[in-house]
Each structure stands twice: as C-alpha cells, then as structure tokens.
Scaffold this active site. Sequence first.
Site, PDB file in Angstrom:
ATOM      1  N   VAL A  11       0.833  -1.211   0.000  1.00 50.25           N
ATOM      2  CA  VAL A  11       0.000   0.000   0.000  1.00 50.25           C
ATOM      3  C   VAL A  11       0.867   1.261   0.000  1.00 50.25           C
ATOM      4  O   VAL A  11       0.636   2.185  -0.790  1.00 50.25           O
ATOM      5  CB  VAL A  11      -0.948  -0.023   1.227  1.00 50.25           C
ATOM      6  CG1 VAL A  11      -1.603   1.337   1.441  1.00 50.25           C
ATOM      7  CG2 VAL A  11      -2.015  -1.097   1.033  1.00 50.25           C
ATOM      8  N   ASP A  30      10.559   3.274   5.698  1.00 48.84           N
ATOM      9  CA  ASP A  30      10.326   1.922   6.205  1.00 48.84           C
ATOM     10  C   ASP A  30      11.369   1.613   7.273  1.00 48.84           C
ATOM     11  O   ASP A  30      12.493   2.131   7.216  1.00 48.84           O
ATOM     12  CB  ASP A  30      10.381   0.879   5.082  1.00 48.84           C
ATOM     13  CG  ASP A  30       9.509  -0.329   5.410  1.00 48.84           C
ATOM     14  OD1 ASP A  30       8.412  -0.452   4.823  1.00 48.84           O
ATOM     15  OD2 ASP A  30       9.902  -1.138   6.268  1.00 48.84           O
ATOM     16  N   THR A 121      -5.493  -0.463   7.402  1.00 42.36           N
ATOM     17  CA  THR A 121      -6.825  -0.903   7.812  1.00 42.36           C
ATOM     18  C   THR A 121      -6.814  -1.123   9.320  1.00 42.36           C
ATOM     19  O   THR A 121      -6.084  -1.987   9.824  1.00 42.36           O
ATOM     20  CB  THR A 121      -7.169  -2.219   7.083  1.00 42.36           C
ATOM     21  OG1 THR A 121      -7.104  -1.959   5.677  1.00 42.36           O
ATOM     22  CG2 THR A 121      -8.551  -2.712   7.454  1.00 42.36           C
ATOM     23  N   LEU A 153      -7.297  -0.493  -2.572  1.00 43.78           N
ATOM     24  CA  LEU A 153      -6.624  -1.056  -3.755  1.00 43.78           C
ATOM     25  C   LEU A 153      -6.554  -2.568  -3.685  1.00 43.78           C
ATOM     26  O   LEU A 153      -6.578  -3.164  -2.601  1.00 43.78           O
ATOM     27  CB  LEU A 153      -5.212  -0.478  -3.900  1.00 43.78           C
ATOM     28  CG  LEU A 153      -4.137  -0.780  -2.856  1.00 43.78           C
ATOM     29  CD1 LEU A 153      -3.550  -2.173  -3.006  1.00 43.78           C
ATOM     30  CD2 LEU A 153      -3.025   0.245  -2.953  1.00 43.78           C
ATOM     31  N   ARG A 154      -6.485  -3.188  -4.876  1.00 40.58           N
ATOM     32  CA  ARG A 154      -6.291  -4.636  -4.961  1.00 40.58           C
ATOM     33  C   ARG A 154      -4.908  -4.901  -5.509  1.00 40.58           C
ATOM     34  O   ARG A 154      -4.514  -4.285  -6.502  1.00 40.58           O
ATOM     35  CB  ARG A 154      -7.320  -5.248  -5.929  1.00 40.58           C
ATOM     36  CG  ARG A 154      -8.732  -5.197  -5.417  1.00 40.58           C
ATOM     37  CD  ARG A 154      -9.721  -5.359  -6.532  1.00 40.58           C
ATOM     38  NE  ARG A 154      -9.738  -4.194  -7.424  1.00 40.58           N
ATOM     39  CZ  ARG A 154     -10.545  -4.061  -8.467  1.00 40.58           C
ATOM     40  NH1 ARG A 154     -11.383  -5.028  -8.787  1.00 40.58           N
ATOM     41  NH2 ARG A 154     -10.506  -2.976  -9.222  1.00 40.58           N
ATOM     42  N   ALA A 252     -17.123 -18.965  -7.789  1.00 36.72           N
ATOM     43  CA  ALA A 252     -16.915 -20.057  -6.834  1.00 36.72           C
ATOM     44  C   ALA A 252     -15.484 -20.569  -6.964  1.00 36.72           C
ATOM     45  O   ALA A 252     -14.897 -20.529  -8.049  1.00 36.72           O
ATOM     46  CB  ALA A 252     -17.902 -21.181  -7.114  1.00 36.72           C
ATOM     47  N   GLY A 257      -8.362 -15.612   0.158  1.00 40.49           N
ATOM     48  CA  GLY A 257      -7.115 -15.664   0.919  1.00 40.49           C
ATOM     49  C   GLY A 257      -6.520 -14.267   0.903  1.00 40.49           C
ATOM     50  O   GLY A 257      -7.243 -13.277   0.832  1.00 40.49           O
ATOM     51  N   CYS A 260      -5.656  -9.516   3.300  1.00 40.50           N
ATOM     52  CA  CYS A 260      -6.708  -8.625   3.805  1.00 40.50           C
ATOM     53  C   CYS A 260      -7.986  -9.328   4.252  1.00 40.50           C
ATOM     54  O   CYS A 260      -8.370  -9.222   5.407  1.00 40.50           O
ATOM     55  CB  CYS A 260      -7.035  -7.563   2.758  1.00 40.50           C
ATOM     56  SG  CYS A 260      -5.677  -6.414   2.520  1.00 40.50           S
ATOM     57  N   LYS A 325      -3.375 -14.725  -5.416  1.00 44.82           N
ATOM     58  CA  LYS A 325      -4.210 -14.430  -6.583  1.00 44.82           C
ATOM     59  C   LYS A 325      -3.302 -14.048  -7.743  1.00 44.82           C
ATOM     60  O   LYS A 325      -2.092 -13.876  -7.547  1.00 44.82           O
ATOM     61  CB  LYS A 325      -5.238 -13.347  -6.277  1.00 44.82           C
ATOM     62  CG  LYS A 325      -4.650 -11.975  -6.028  1.00 44.82           C
ATOM     63  CD  LYS A 325      -5.791 -10.997  -5.923  1.00 44.82           C
ATOM     64  CE  LYS A 325      -5.312  -9.577  -5.826  1.00 44.82           C
ATOM     65  NZ  LYS A 325      -6.386  -8.608  -5.754  1.00 44.82           N
TER      66      LYS A 325
HETATM   67  P1  NAD Z   1       3.117  -4.655   4.053  1.00 45.12           P
HETATM   68  O1  NAD Z   1       3.446  -5.629   5.121  1.00 45.12           O
HETATM   69  O2  NAD Z   1       3.384  -4.990   2.627  1.00 45.12           O
HETATM   70  O3  NAD Z   1       3.847  -3.269   4.354  1.00 45.12           O
HETATM   71  C1  NAD Z   1       3.950  -2.699   5.619  1.00 45.12           C
HETATM   72  C2  NAD Z   1       5.345  -2.055   5.713  1.00 45.12           C
HETATM   73  O4  NAD Z   1       5.388  -1.248   6.898  1.00 45.12           O
HETATM   74  C3  NAD Z   1       6.476  -3.081   5.844  1.00 45.12           C
HETATM   75  O5  NAD Z   1       7.414  -2.878   4.809  1.00 45.12           O
HETATM   76  C4  NAD Z   1       7.066  -2.796   7.225  1.00 45.12           C
HETATM   77  O6  NAD Z   1       8.465  -2.994   7.301  1.00 45.12           O
HETATM   78  C5  NAD Z   1       6.714  -1.337   7.408  1.00 45.12           C
HETATM   79  N1  NAD Z   1       6.684  -0.885   8.813  1.00 45.12           N
HETATM   80  C6  NAD Z   1       6.248  -1.539   9.906  1.00 45.12           C
HETATM   81  N2  NAD Z   1       6.346  -0.759  10.998  1.00 45.12           N
HETATM   82  C7  NAD Z   1       6.882   0.413  10.587  1.00 45.12           C
HETATM   83  C8  NAD Z   1       7.214   1.621  11.254  1.00 45.12           C
HETATM   84  N3  NAD Z   1       7.001   1.786  12.559  1.00 45.12           N
HETATM   85  N4  NAD Z   1       7.744   2.624  10.529  1.00 45.12           N
HETATM   86  C9  NAD Z   1       7.955   2.468   9.189  1.00 45.12           C
HETATM   87  N5  NAD Z   1       7.647   1.352   8.509  1.00 45.12           N
HETATM   88  C10 NAD Z   1       7.114   0.353   9.202  1.00 45.12           C
HETATM   89  O7  NAD Z   1       1.573  -4.319   4.265  1.00 45.12           O
HETATM   90  P2  NAD Z   1       0.533  -3.809   3.141  1.00 45.12           P
HETATM   91  O8  NAD Z   1       0.004  -4.956   2.390  1.00 45.12           O
HETATM   92  O9  NAD Z   1       1.120  -2.642   2.425  1.00 45.12           O
HETATM   93  O10 NAD Z   1      -0.644  -3.300   4.092  1.00 45.12           O
HETATM   94  C11 NAD Z   1      -0.526  -2.119   4.855  1.00 45.12           C
HETATM   95  C12 NAD Z   1      -1.886  -1.782   5.434  1.00 45.12           C
HETATM   96  O11 NAD Z   1      -2.822  -1.529   4.369  1.00 45.12           O
HETATM   97  C13 NAD Z   1      -2.524  -2.905   6.250  1.00 45.12           C
HETATM   98  O12 NAD Z   1      -3.277  -2.332   7.281  1.00 45.12           O
HETATM   99  C14 NAD Z   1      -3.445  -3.587   5.265  1.00 45.12           C
HETATM  100  O13 NAD Z   1      -4.529  -4.230   5.895  1.00 45.12           O
HETATM  101  C15 NAD Z   1      -3.941  -2.390   4.461  1.00 45.12           C
HETATM  102  N6  NAD Z   1      -4.368  -2.712   3.091  1.00 45.12           N
HETATM  103  C16 NAD Z   1      -3.647  -3.591   2.344  1.00 45.12           C
HETATM  104  C17 NAD Z   1      -4.060  -3.857   1.041  1.00 45.12           C
HETATM  105  C18 NAD Z   1      -3.310  -4.851   0.197  1.00 45.12           C
HETATM  106  O14 NAD Z   1      -3.857  -5.281  -0.832  1.00 45.12           O
HETATM  107  N7  NAD Z   1      -2.089  -5.228   0.531  1.00 45.12           N
HETATM  108  C19 NAD Z   1      -5.184  -3.217   0.512  1.00 45.12           C
HETATM  109  C20 NAD Z   1      -5.867  -2.299   1.299  1.00 45.12           C
HETATM  110  C21 NAD Z   1      -5.448  -2.046   2.597  1.00 45.12           C
END
Ligand code: NAD
Length: 445
Positions: A11, A30, A121, A153-154, A252, A257, A260, A325
């Site tokens: 994200v 990060d 989220t 986003l997906r 179906a 998975g 999210c 996916k």
């Molecule tokens: P991710 O694990 O790919 O990325 C999270 C990043 O945050 C990691 O690189 C991690 O090292 C970093 N991080 C952790 N703690 C930190 C800190 N204190 N300071 C700086 N960086 C830090 O996760 P993601 O898939 O990008 O998801 C992030 C959020 O967005 C989640 O809450 C997820 O539920 C939500 N979300 C994800 C998607 C998706 O499709 N992946 C879609 C919508 C919402």
Amino acid sequence: MNICVIGSGYVGLVTGAVFADMGNDVICVDVDENRIRTLQKGECPIYEPRLPEMISHNRREGRLEFTTSTAFAVRRSEIVFICVGTPPKEDGRTDLSQVEAASRDIAEALHESKIIVTKSTVPVGTGDFVRNVIEAHRHNGTSFEVVSNPEFLREGQAIRDTLQPDRIVIGTSSKEAAARLSELYRPLERPILITDMHSAEIIKYASNAFLATKISFINSVANLCERAGADVKAVAKGIGADARIGSAFLEAGLGYGGSCFPKDVDSLLHTSQDFGAPFEILTSVTAENDSRVPRFAQRVIDRLSNGGPRPLSGRSIAILGLAFKPDTDDMREAKSVEICSLLQKAGAALRAYDPVAVEKAKPIIGEENVEYCRNAYEAVQGADAAVIVTEWREFIQLNLSRLRDAMSQPIIFDGRNIYPPEQVAAAGIEYHSIGRPSAAPKENA
Ligand code: NAD
C-alpha cells in the site's frame, strides 16, 4: 504538496508512487533497511504491475525518495500517511503495534502542524488511539489532525485502483483537514466521501466483509450445485444479472485468501463482539471459507487414493499457481500453502509452478517433496494430476493437448473454474472443477 508515507509495503509504495506521479514531493519510509536499500538502488522489492516504472520515473524527476528516518520524512511533510501493517494477533484481533510505533515516531518529530492520515486498515476507534499516542509523546503542544482515509486497492491492479478508485473516503471532523486532503485527491476526479472518523474506519471493514460474504455465499451455492448436478457458473450469471446484486465476487472456488480478507473479517467479528454487537453472519462466512481447501483436497485424494494412511504415496501432483491471486507475488494466506500441506501429508510428491511467486513460496511451502518448476508444462511432466490453485492468465491459454501428453494421467482439478469442462474433456483430460459436474475425457482426443 509535501507528503510522507510511513510503511513502504504494497500500500505505501503504491500510494507514494502515485502521489509523486501526480506532482507531489513524496518521501517513503520503512523500518526495513534492506527494503529501503533496494528502493534506493532503483529496484522494486515487490511484484506489482506498472509500479517499478512509476517509481523509477518519479525518482528521476526528483519527486520520490526513500529513507529509514521517520523523523526526517515527517519534518519535511505537511501530510503524513500511516501505511504500516496491521496483521492479526493469534486470537484474531488486530495487532496495532506497528501503528503505535509509527505514531510515536511521528510524535517525536512533530514540530509544526501536520495532518496525520491512517491509511492502514484499523479497527474503529484506532484514530482516537493514534491521537492519544501522539498527544502523549509530542514534545510541545504542536497541533495536528488525525484523519482516516482507508485504502481499497487490490494487489495486481493497485496502480489502476489508486488512480481510479471507486470512491475516496475521508473521515475527519476537521473541515480544514478534509479540504486539504480533498485538494490532494482532486486531480484524480473521483467521488470523495467525507465522513466522521469512526464511520470511515468501519466502511473499510464492512466493504471487505461484504465481499467475503459474497464469496462464501457463492461457494455455498457451489456445494449445492455439486450435489444437485447444476452449474454454479450459470447460477452466478443468473444471480449477477440482477442489478441489485451485481456480478462481481460471484466466482466459486477455493475461497478468499490474501493479506486482507481473512484478517479483516476476523477483526470485524472481534470488534463487533467487543462493542456488544455480535456479527453472527461472519462466523458462517469464515467457516465456509475455512472448509474450501480441505473439501477440495479430499476430492483429489478420493480420486487418486492408493489406500492406506498415506493414500497419495507414489503419486506426483502438479500445483499450478502459488500466489494468493494472479498478478501478485504475495503469498500471505495463499490457498496453495494449505493445499500443498494437505497433499503432502497424504504422501504426494509435488511439482509446483507460479509465474512470479516461486521465490517467496519456497520458504513458506518448503522444498521437501516439492520440485519448483520453470513453467506449467514442466510442472505437469509425468504427473498423476494437475491442480489449478491460482487463476493466472497464462494457465487459461495453456495448450491442453500438450498438457495431456506430458502427464502420466491426464486429470485436472481446477480450484478456480478457469476452463469450460467440454474444452478440457475434448482434449482427452478428465476434469474436476468447483460447483460443476465433472467431465470425462472424450475418446479419440
Ligand atoms: P506490508 O506488510 O506490505 O507493508 C507494511 C510495511 O510497513 C512493511 O514494509 C514494514 O516494514 C513497514 N513498517 C512496519 N512498521 C513500521 C514503522 N514503525 N515505521 C515504518 N515502517 C514500518 O503491508 P501492506 O500490504 O502494504 O498493508 C498495509 C496496510 O494496508 C494494512 O493495514 C493492510 O490491511 C492495508 N491494506 C492492504 C491492502 C493490500 O492489498 N495489501 C489493501 C488495502 C489495505
């Protein structure tokens, strides 16, 4: 605008790249030093179509930077997006430790008014938690606003979804913060919905839980179709043609998975429970989803069993698709992990292939009794059956006669219903799919 994005995962990176592409100055942060080093070298640590090009272009233009220093990034920014992970705890509740750590880091760096936006989220009430953490750790009385701006986003089409979201939700009681964020998003020319913060937080979970419900609903219909000799694809088309229902998310298969849906449904179940408003439907949604893979694996075992406690010993099975996916290398909560484990426990030797996720899959699925292959034809070589786990486009285009010739027994178990049964049968392959009658191979194929 000067923007900082904390958390450079799926994200955060996409959000940062798209904001930079819109002309903003963006710094992505990060805690993972390797990740930031990779990005600083001009490489992209995740597979997401169009993302590497967008990152490179905006780095060259000087609008996108990467750092491990939250303090540096926050000081330079007017708007701070929190995009860190919110994984599930063992009990299914949401682990907010990354959000808390990011909020503390922001507080430490706060020296002038900022807008802090939660894009991760997070359960309803987390915006208040973020505000409390920042208030408790800032060094002076610097003002700030906390806004909820959930992300929809997906993976696999994240750039498109970020450039053309169905809606942008901004949850805040501050008119100024809402106006500033609306200004940031205005160039996208998409509908902007301004709500209070709690409603915005719930919108995200309610959306994902509703989509998960659609998936478990059609999977329950598929179970009935299998018993009644009906075709779930025809039923889904008939249901989806009703504008009140819509055709999306009525496929179906092996269930939902990914990083999210499973965790968000669980989290909403717990949050509702904690608020004294139990969300019973979601218990059934989860139960149906959890039953999908064991049920499917049992069909494979029943068909190929040699009997005994390890009924698939001596059997070789091709696994087509490992990512959760298509168009992503994300293995979080991928159905392949559970299927591979059940088939291995039954004694099968596996030959696995995925167009992009093999390297991420190896440490999760392991390498004992699994040979990772370079393409689908190599994977099915000498196999007693092929199991389709992820509906990658390239599997839809496979040459079925070539597949048949390579296999020791031409049998396909399709967990994603990617082929018309008659097409597979016509190629001389026995075909088992979800919620549809199985098809026997045509003679003389
Ligand atoms: P991710 O694990 O790919 O990325 C999270 C990043 O945050 C990691 O690189 C991690 O090292 C970093 N991080 C952790 N703690 C930190 C800190 N204190 N300071 C700086 N960086 C830090 O996760 P993601 O898939 O990008 O998801 C992030 C959020 O967005 C989640 O809450 C997820 O539920 C939500 N979300 C994800 C998607 C998706 O499709 N992946 C879609 C919508 C919402």
